[in-house]
Design a protein around this motif. Structure first.
Motif, PDB file in Angstrom:
ATOM      1  N   SER A  49       9.165  -7.816  -2.049  1.00 22.34           N
ATOM      2  CA  SER A  49       9.091  -7.644  -3.508  1.00 22.34           C
ATOM      3  C   SER A  49       7.834  -8.350  -3.995  1.00 22.34           C
ATOM      4  N   VAL A  50       7.436  -7.993  -5.218  1.00 24.11           N
ATOM      5  CA  VAL A  50       6.226  -8.603  -5.796  1.00 24.11           C
ATOM      6  C   VAL A  50       6.438 -10.111  -5.937  1.00 24.11           C
ATOM      7  N   GLU A  51       7.651 -10.490  -6.334  1.00 19.61           N
ATOM      8  CA  GLU A  51       7.944 -11.922  -6.501  1.00 19.61           C
ATOM      9  C   GLU A  51       7.780 -12.669  -5.167  1.00 19.61           C
ATOM     10  N   ASN A  52       8.345 -12.099  -4.113  1.00 17.57           N
ATOM     11  CA  ASN A  52       8.239 -12.763  -2.815  1.00 17.57           C
ATOM     12  C   ASN A  52       6.794 -12.776  -2.308  1.00 17.57           C
ATOM     13  N   MET A  53       6.046 -11.709  -2.610  1.00 18.63           N
ATOM     14  CA  MET A  53       4.633 -11.711  -2.198  1.00 18.63           C
ATOM     15  C   MET A  53       3.893 -12.857  -2.891  1.00 18.63           C
ATOM     16  N   SER A  54       4.304 -13.178  -4.118  1.00 20.30           N
ATOM     17  CA  SER A  54       3.609 -14.284  -4.787  1.00 20.30           C
ATOM     18  C   SER A  54       4.001 -15.619  -4.146  1.00 20.30           C
ATOM     19  N   HIS A  55       5.237 -15.735  -3.631  1.00 21.51           N
ATOM     20  CA  HIS A  55       5.595 -16.945  -2.868  1.00 21.51           C
ATOM     21  C   HIS A  55       4.714 -17.061  -1.625  1.00 21.51           C
ATOM     22  N   VAL A  56       4.554 -15.925  -0.942  1.00 17.56           N
ATOM     23  CA  VAL A  56       3.738 -15.944   0.284  1.00 17.56           C
ATOM     24  C   VAL A  56       2.308 -16.375  -0.061  1.00 17.56           C
ATOM     25  N   LYS A  57       1.788 -15.829  -1.152  1.00 17.24           N
ATOM     26  CA  LYS A  57       0.421 -16.193  -1.565  1.00 17.24           C
ATOM     27  C   LYS A  57       0.323 -17.708  -1.761  1.00 17.24           C
ATOM     28  N   ASN A  58       1.329 -18.302  -2.434  1.00 19.95           N
ATOM     29  CA  ASN A  58       1.275 -19.748  -2.682  1.00 19.95           C
ATOM     30  C   ASN A  58       1.356 -20.546  -1.380  1.00 19.95           C
ATOM     31  N   ILE A  59       2.138 -20.045  -0.440  1.00 17.42           N
ATOM     32  CA  ILE A  59       2.288 -20.760   0.843  1.00 17.42           C
ATOM     33  C   ILE A  59       0.976 -20.735   1.627  1.00 17.42           C
ATOM     34  N   ILE A  60       0.310 -19.602   1.634  1.00 18.30           N
ATOM     35  CA  ILE A  60      -0.866 -19.488   2.516  1.00 18.30           C
ATOM     36  C   ILE A  60      -2.156 -19.990   1.874  1.00 18.30           C
ATOM     37  N   ASN A  61      -2.150 -20.160   0.551  1.00 19.50           N
ATOM     38  CA  ASN A  61      -3.392 -20.494  -0.139  1.00 19.50           C
ATOM     39  C   ASN A  61      -3.577 -22.021  -0.212  1.00 19.50           C
ATOM     40  N   ASP A  62      -3.814 -22.640   0.949  1.00 18.60           N
ATOM     41  CA  ASP A  62      -3.935 -24.100   0.969  1.00 18.60           C
ATOM     42  C   ASP A  62      -5.319 -24.550   1.425  1.00 18.60           C
ATOM     43  N   GLY A  63      -6.275 -23.646   1.369  1.00 20.77           N
ATOM     44  CA  GLY A  63      -7.649 -24.029   1.712  1.00 20.77           C
ATOM     45  C   GLY A  63      -7.933 -24.052   3.209  1.00 20.77           C
ATOM     46  N   GLN A  64      -6.930 -23.740   4.036  1.00 20.89           N
ATOM     47  CA  GLN A  64      -7.179 -23.746   5.491  1.00 20.89           C
ATOM     48  C   GLN A  64      -7.292 -22.314   6.009  1.00 20.89           C
ATOM     49  N   LYS A  65      -8.232 -22.148   6.936  1.00 18.88           N
ATOM     50  CA  LYS A  65      -8.415 -20.816   7.541  1.00 18.88           C
ATOM     51  C   LYS A  65      -7.179 -20.464   8.362  1.00 18.88           C
ATOM     52  N   LYS A  66      -6.714 -19.238   8.252  1.00 14.76           N
ATOM     53  CA  LYS A  66      -5.522 -18.872   9.018  1.00 14.76           C
ATOM     54  C   LYS A  66      -5.437 -17.356   9.225  1.00 14.76           C
ATOM     55  N   ILE A  67      -4.635 -16.979  10.200  1.00 10.43           N
ATOM     56  CA  ILE A  67      -4.344 -15.553  10.412  1.00 10.43           C
ATOM     57  C   ILE A  67      -2.914 -15.309   9.925  1.00 10.43           C
ATOM     58  N   VAL A  68      -2.743 -14.304   9.081  1.00 14.14           N
ATOM     59  CA  VAL A  68      -1.425 -13.993   8.525  1.00 14.14           C
ATOM     60  C   VAL A  68      -0.995 -12.618   9.040  1.00 14.14           C
ATOM     61  N   VAL A  69       0.136 -12.599   9.728  1.00 10.87           N
ATOM     62  CA  VAL A  69       0.680 -11.354  10.286  1.00 10.87           C
ATOM     63  C   VAL A  69       1.822 -10.904   9.381  1.00 10.87           C
TER      64      VAL A  69
END
Ligand code: ASP
Length: 286
Positions: free
Chosen positions: A13-33
């Motif tokens: 859902s759009v709401e959950n995608m925004s949770h994911v965005k907040n989790i991954i947006n911490d300034g560190q390089k990463k691969i998201v599957v």
């Protein structure tokens, strides 16, 4: 670099995608599957089944309904009109492709192409969403580097070499988004790592890039001491060995694909199980 995998509910859902965005947006390089949005792969499998049963009208009906729901999701996810427009174009191209499939004769290769569309859709949409939010993300097409051999085992040497190349090409990005589940086979045909295979994608990539950690984000806080679907008051286990985790997964712990432990164990990469809806919960460290 860490590899983080988010399952169908996390991008459902759009709401959950925004949770994911907040989790991954911490300034560190990463691969998201990413998996497909929850329910999509089941729908695609059922569309393929309709084609196999020569019920193309039913297949077309399901395709239209799914198409409508994706257009609604795009509208609530993307307010930026340029991105909204380009993602809708992509979504339309996917559904035109599926409509074309409904008129073809069934084959395993056709089914593999059909079920691959869920991850292609979720990653395209999510990458555009990150761009809208000003996050420097890049989409890495899994079909450029994920490959299985004639025994359906991951071709780690090929994967290492080719993911290295696509990461280099996109060196400026902070977050790399890629599809779980899908791959090419040894004949360069679209294939997949079997249902639930996005976890496997994540640990294969983890092994290929020698990640510092692989994180599997789902909708439960780690592996529990009993099956929470049947037993009340279960608790997450904070630490498990690779062998214990593999055994639990093999005997049906839905949180992790049974094959996914092996690449992590061989490359000695810790796997952390986390909950997208409760990111502060400790989860399980394997
Ligand atoms: N989308 C695929 C499935 O539903 C793969 C995954 O989610 O891991 O099985």
């Amino acid at each position: 670099m860490k590899v983080l995998k988010f399952g169908g509910t996390s991008v459902g859902s759009v709401e959950n995608m925004s949770h994911v965005k907040n989790i991954i947006n911490d300034g560190q390089k990463k691969i998201v599957v990413l998996s497909a949005m929850s329910g999509t792969t089941n729908q695609l499998v059922s569309i393929a089944q309709d084609i196999a049963d020569e019920k193309s009208d039913e297949a077309l009906n399901k395709i239209s309904k799914l198409n409508e729901s994706y257009l609604l999701t795009v509208d609530s996810l993307l307010q930026d009109s340029t991105l909204n427009h380009s993602v809708k174009e992509y979504v339309s191209s996917v559904f035109d492709f599926l409509k074309g499939c409904a008129k073809k004769d069934f084959s395993q290769a056709l089914e593999n192409q059909i079920v691959a569309q869920g991850e292609l859709l979720s990653t395209y949409m999510f990458n555009s969403y990150l761009n809208q939010e000003g996050i420097a993300s890049a989409l890495l097409p899994a079909l450029d580097f994920m490959r299985i051999d004639e025994n359906k085992e991951p071709n780690i040497e090929f994967i290492k070499e080719n993911i290295g190349a696509v990461l280099k090409e996109n060196a400026g990005a902070e977050i790399y988004i890629t599809q779980g589940f899908i791959c090419l086979d040894d004949n360069d045909e679209v294939s997949n790592l079997q249902r639930g295979g996005s976890d496997f994608t994540a640990t294969i990539i983890g092994a290929a890039v020698l990640a510092e950690e692989v994180q599997i984000w789902t909708d439960i806080s780690g592996m529990h001491n009993n099956d929470p679907r049947y037993v009340e008051n279960t608790n997450p286990i904070s630490n498990l060995s690779f062998d214990e985790a593999a055994e639990l997964a093999y005997f049906g712990a839905k949180i992790l694909h049974p094959l996914s432990i092996r690449p992590a164990k061989l490359a000695d990469i810790p796997v952390r199980l986390k909950n997208t809806m409760e990111p502060a919960a400790e989860g399980t460290l394997i």
